[in-house]
Design a protein around this motif. Sequence first.
Motif, short mmCIF file in Angstrom:
data_model
loop_
_atom_site.label_atom_id
_atom_site.label_comp_id
_atom_site.label_asym_id
_atom_site.label_seq_id
_atom_site.Cartn_x
_atom_site.Cartn_y
_atom_site.Cartn_z
N UNK A 34 67.51 55.51 -29.13
CA UNK A 34 68.51 55.99 -30.02
C UNK A 34 69.14 57.61 -29.65
N UNK A 35 69.55 58.16 -30.76
CA UNK A 35 69.90 59.48 -30.13
C UNK A 35 68.91 60.89 -30.31
N UNK A 36 68.74 61.39 -29.42
CA UNK A 36 67.61 62.10 -29.27
C UNK A 36 68.11 63.50 -28.39
N UNK A 37 67.46 64.37 -28.72
CA UNK A 37 68.34 65.98 -28.07
C UNK A 37 67.11 66.67 -27.69
N UNK A 38 67.25 66.42 -25.91
CA UNK A 38 65.86 67.02 -25.37
C UNK A 38 65.86 68.53 -25.23
N UNK A 39 65.61 69.83 -24.39
CA UNK A 39 65.25 71.18 -24.41
C UNK A 39 65.79 71.16 -23.29
N UNK A 40 66.35 71.94 -23.19
CA UNK A 40 67.22 72.26 -21.75
C UNK A 40 66.76 72.19 -20.00
N UNK A 52 73.59 58.62 -18.22
CA UNK A 52 73.72 57.98 -17.74
C UNK A 52 73.38 57.56 -18.78
N UNK A 53 72.53 57.63 -19.86
CA UNK A 53 72.05 57.05 -21.28
C UNK A 53 73.74 56.94 -22.18
N UNK A 54 73.79 58.15 -22.16
CA UNK A 54 75.00 58.45 -23.16
C UNK A 54 74.81 58.82 -24.61
N UNK A 55 73.28 58.97 -24.60
CA UNK A 55 72.56 59.31 -26.34
C UNK A 55 72.27 60.24 -26.47
N UNK A 56 71.99 61.03 -25.70
CA UNK A 56 71.37 62.83 -25.34
C UNK A 56 72.35 63.96 -25.57
N UNK A 76 78.83 65.53 -22.33
CA UNK A 76 77.19 66.23 -23.45
C UNK A 76 77.96 65.19 -24.98
N UNK A 77 76.82 64.40 -25.70
CA UNK A 77 77.90 64.37 -27.30
C UNK A 77 77.07 65.38 -27.82
N UNK A 78 76.46 66.19 -27.91
CA UNK A 78 75.90 67.37 -28.94
C UNK A 78 75.09 68.34 -27.53
N UNK A 79 75.12 69.47 -27.86
CA UNK A 79 74.63 70.51 -27.66
C UNK A 79 73.97 71.36 -28.58
N UNK A 80 73.14 71.54 -28.86
CA UNK A 80 72.33 72.11 -29.96
C UNK A 80 71.77 73.72 -29.69
N UNK A 81 71.25 74.87 -30.87
CA UNK A 81 71.29 75.47 -30.72
C UNK A 81 70.02 76.32 -30.95
N UNK A 82 68.53 76.52 -30.79
CA UNK A 82 67.52 76.11 -31.33
C UNK A 82 67.34 77.72 -32.15
N UNK A 83 67.55 77.60 -33.89
CA UNK A 83 67.24 79.16 -34.80
C UNK A 83 65.43 79.38 -35.10
N UNK A 84 65.19 79.02 -34.23
CA UNK A 84 63.61 79.66 -34.99
C UNK A 84 63.06 80.78 -35.72
N UNK A 85 64.11 81.02 -36.31
CA UNK A 85 63.86 82.33 -37.66
C UNK A 85 65.49 82.24 -38.00
N UNK A 86 66.08 82.27 -39.41
CA UNK A 86 66.46 82.18 -39.71
C UNK A 86 67.50 83.34 -39.43
N UNK A 87 66.85 84.90 -39.34
CA UNK A 87 68.05 86.06 -39.66
C UNK A 87 67.45 86.37 -37.66
N UNK A 88 67.36 84.98 -36.48
CA UNK A 88 67.37 85.38 -35.05
C UNK A 88 68.70 85.69 -34.53
N UNK A 89 69.66 86.13 -34.03
CA UNK A 89 70.71 86.64 -33.37
C UNK A 89 71.29 85.84 -32.24
#
Length: 101
Positions: A34-40, A52-56, A76-89
Amino acid sequence: MAEIIRNDSVVVDDWQVLRPSAEAPLALDALPDGRIVVPFAFWLEHAAELAGRGDVGVWLAGNEEPAPLAPWLPDLKLVAVDFPKFTDGRGYSIAFLLRSR
């Protein structure tokens, strides 16, 4: 499963964010289907196999520079940014860099 808003509709978020730990490090041969999001860092180490997997997708921590990700952005189908705290800019800074470069 969680829900997200996509194109003005509420849909199921079928992306699974993978977070390694000391007890359970990520292994290329043990990734779920399935669709996975891995650390950079994991992406950089295994980009040839994962591309080549296409769902990463890739997630960036607040202290990571996004520039090395540039060669893969079109694929890439998705690039996410981790926010450890809501106030972390730092996540906003990374998002700005991704959009502006």
